[in-house]
Motif scaffolding. Structure first.
Motif, PDB file in Angstrom:
ATOM      1  N   MET A 128       6.508 -20.204  10.564  1.00  0.00           N
ATOM      2  CA  MET A 128       6.720 -19.088   9.649  1.00  0.00           C
ATOM      3  C   MET A 128       8.147 -18.574   9.772  1.00  0.00           C
ATOM      4  N   SER A 129       8.666 -18.095   8.661  1.00  0.00           N
ATOM      5  CA  SER A 129      10.018 -17.547   8.646  1.00  0.00           C
ATOM      6  C   SER A 129       9.999 -16.061   8.982  1.00  0.00           C
ATOM      7  N   LYS A 130      11.155 -15.560   9.373  1.00  0.00           N
ATOM      8  CA  LYS A 130      11.296 -14.125   9.633  1.00  0.00           C
ATOM      9  C   LYS A 130      10.936 -13.327   8.389  1.00  0.00           C
ATOM     10  N   ASN A 131      11.388 -13.794   7.212  1.00  0.00           N
ATOM     11  CA  ASN A 131      11.088 -13.087   5.971  1.00  0.00           C
ATOM     12  C   ASN A 131       9.590 -13.023   5.711  1.00  0.00           C
ATOM     13  N   LEU A 132       8.893 -14.113   5.946  1.00  0.00           N
ATOM     14  CA  LEU A 132       7.441 -14.127   5.756  1.00  0.00           C
ATOM     15  C   LEU A 132       6.776 -13.165   6.722  1.00  0.00           C
ATOM     16  N   ASP A 133       7.219 -13.146   7.974  1.00  0.00           N
ATOM     17  CA  ASP A 133       6.653 -12.221   8.961  1.00  0.00           C
ATOM     18  C   ASP A 133       6.812 -10.766   8.515  1.00  0.00           C
ATOM     19  N   VAL A 134       7.971 -10.442   7.966  1.00  0.00           N
ATOM     20  CA  VAL A 134       8.252  -9.078   7.509  1.00  0.00           C
ATOM     21  C   VAL A 134       7.323  -8.695   6.356  1.00  0.00           C
ATOM     22  N   VAL A 135       7.143  -9.603   5.413  1.00  0.00           N
ATOM     23  CA  VAL A 135       6.275  -9.324   4.266  1.00  0.00           C
ATOM     24  C   VAL A 135       4.824  -9.208   4.721  1.00  0.00           C
ATOM     25  N   ARG A 136       4.379 -10.089   5.577  1.00  0.00           N
ATOM     26  CA  ARG A 136       3.012  -9.993   6.112  1.00  0.00           C
ATOM     27  C   ARG A 136       2.787  -8.645   6.800  1.00  0.00           C
ATOM     28  N   ALA A 137       3.776  -8.184   7.552  1.00  0.00           N
ATOM     29  CA  ALA A 137       3.659  -6.900   8.249  1.00  0.00           C
ATOM     30  C   ALA A 137       3.534  -5.742   7.257  1.00  0.00           C
ATOM     31  N   SER A 138       4.208  -5.837   6.117  1.00  0.00           N
ATOM     32  CA  SER A 138       4.099  -4.793   5.096  1.00  0.00           C
ATOM     33  C   SER A 138       2.668  -4.701   4.566  1.00  0.00           C
ATOM     34  N   TYR A 139       2.034  -5.845   4.311  1.00  0.00           N
ATOM     35  CA  TYR A 139       0.644  -5.835   3.828  1.00  0.00           C
ATOM     36  C   TYR A 139      -0.330  -5.407   4.922  1.00  0.00           C
ATOM     37  N   ALA A 140      -0.034  -5.746   6.164  1.00  0.00           N
ATOM     38  CA  ALA A 140      -0.878  -5.279   7.274  1.00  0.00           C
ATOM     39  C   ALA A 140      -0.808  -3.757   7.364  1.00  0.00           C
ATOM     40  N   ALA A 141       0.392  -3.194   7.176  1.00  0.00           N
ATOM     41  CA  ALA A 141       0.538  -1.736   7.168  1.00  0.00           C
ATOM     42  C   ALA A 141      -0.263  -1.124   6.026  1.00  0.00           C
ATOM     43  N   SER A 142      -0.212  -1.764   4.858  1.00  0.00           N
ATOM     44  CA  SER A 142      -0.975  -1.289   3.709  1.00  0.00           C
ATOM     45  C   SER A 142      -2.464  -1.265   4.026  1.00  0.00           C
ATOM     46  N   GLY A 143      -2.945  -2.324   4.638  1.00  0.00           N
ATOM     47  CA  GLY A 143      -4.368  -2.418   4.970  1.00  0.00           C
ATOM     48  C   GLY A 143      -4.830  -1.374   5.966  1.00  0.00           C
ATOM     49  N   SER A 144      -3.898  -0.872   6.788  1.00  0.00           N
ATOM     50  CA  SER A 144      -4.271   0.145   7.777  1.00  0.00           C
ATOM     51  C   SER A 144      -3.924   1.560   7.322  1.00  0.00           C
ATOM     52  N   GLY A 145      -3.411   1.690   6.082  1.00  0.00           N
ATOM     53  CA  GLY A 145      -3.102   3.011   5.547  1.00  0.00           C
ATOM     54  C   GLY A 145      -1.757   3.568   5.987  1.00  0.00           C
ATOM     55  N   ASP A 146      -0.893   2.728   6.538  1.00  0.00           N
ATOM     56  CA  ASP A 146       0.421   3.142   7.018  1.00  0.00           C
ATOM     57  C   ASP A 146       1.444   2.962   5.894  1.00  0.00           C
ATOM     58  N   VAL A 147       1.606   3.992   5.041  1.00  0.00           N
ATOM     59  CA  VAL A 147       2.469   3.837   3.875  1.00  0.00           C
ATOM     60  C   VAL A 147       3.937   3.687   4.252  1.00  0.00           C
ATOM     61  N   THR A 148       4.380   4.325   5.318  1.00  0.00           N
ATOM     62  CA  THR A 148       5.775   4.143   5.712  1.00  0.00           C
ATOM     63  C   THR A 148       6.004   2.716   6.205  1.00  0.00           C
ATOM     64  N   GLY A 149       4.994   2.104   6.788  1.00  0.00           N
ATOM     65  CA  GLY A 149       5.099   0.711   7.213  1.00  0.00           C
ATOM     66  C   GLY A 149       5.193  -0.243   6.033  1.00  0.00           C
ATOM     67  N   ILE A 150       4.600   0.141   4.907  1.00  0.00           N
ATOM     68  CA  ILE A 150       4.659  -0.694   3.703  1.00  0.00           C
ATOM     69  C   ILE A 150       6.105  -0.859   3.259  1.00  0.00           C
ATOM     70  N   VAL A 151       6.848   0.247   3.260  1.00  0.00           N
ATOM     71  CA  VAL A 151       8.227   0.212   2.766  1.00  0.00           C
ATOM     72  C   VAL A 151       9.257   0.002   3.878  1.00  0.00           C
ATOM     73  N   ALA A 152       8.808  -0.185   5.102  1.00  0.00           N
ATOM     74  CA  ALA A 152       9.727  -0.367   6.228  1.00  0.00           C
ATOM     75  C   ALA A 152      10.732  -1.493   6.019  1.00  0.00           C
ATOM     76  N   PRO A 153      10.356  -2.617   5.380  1.00  0.00           N
ATOM     77  CA  PRO A 153      11.346  -3.689   5.236  1.00  0.00           C
ATOM     78  C   PRO A 153      12.367  -3.473   4.120  1.00  0.00           C
ATOM     79  N   LEU A 154      12.240  -2.388   3.355  1.00  0.00           N
ATOM     80  CA  LEU A 154      13.134  -2.184   2.208  1.00  0.00           C
ATOM     81  C   LEU A 154      14.524  -1.719   2.639  1.00  0.00           C
TER      82      LEU A 154
END
Length: 128
Positions: free
Chosen positions: A1-27
């Motif tokens: 997996m690439s670093k970019n893919l890891d970052v995007v996956r983490a954004s969706y994981a944050a979404s699934g746990s209700g962490d809205v700031t984590g969703i936009v963290a990679p922006l």
């Protein structure tokens, strides 16, 4: 997996746990986030705070159980494509919605520069 893919996956994981700031963290501070024309929150927003205020705050206040469940990640290096399903119940009408989505992320070394959403806006609007 690439670093970019890891970052995007983490954004969706944050979404699934209700962490809205984590969703936009990679922006990036000047990232462009586009919600599709016809979607209730259509437009292009700049930076994490505007995305939080103009998209996610509204999703949280207007929908019960709103989810963006990713089902497939396509790693194109600097472009990550995510395919999944939105679901939720619009509070004002009590109507439930399910609609497929495709999200296209453009990243540079783990920093999201651009996001674009594609979805069946008619299915979303039926819940409104």
């Amino acid at each position: 997996m690439s670093k970019n893919l890891d970052v995007v996956r983490a954004s969706y994981a944050a979404s699934g746990s209700g962490d809205v700031t984590g969703i936009v963290a990679p922006l990036a501070p000047d990232a462009q986030w586009t919600e599709m024309a016809g979607f209730p929150y259509a437009g292009t927003y700049t930076g994490p705070q505007e995305v939080l205020d103009r998209v996610f705050a509204r999703l949280g206040s207007e929908w019960d159980g709103y989810r963006a469940d990713p089902e497939e990640f396509v790693d194109g290096g600097d472009v990550i494509v995510v395919v999944g399903t939105y679901s939720g119940t619009y509070r004002a009408t009590g109507r439930r919605m399910r609609a497929r989505f495709t999200h296209v992320w453009h990243l540079e070394d783990g920093i999201a520069r651009r996001f674009e959403q594609f979805t069946d806006t008619a299915l979303v609007r039926e819940a409104l």
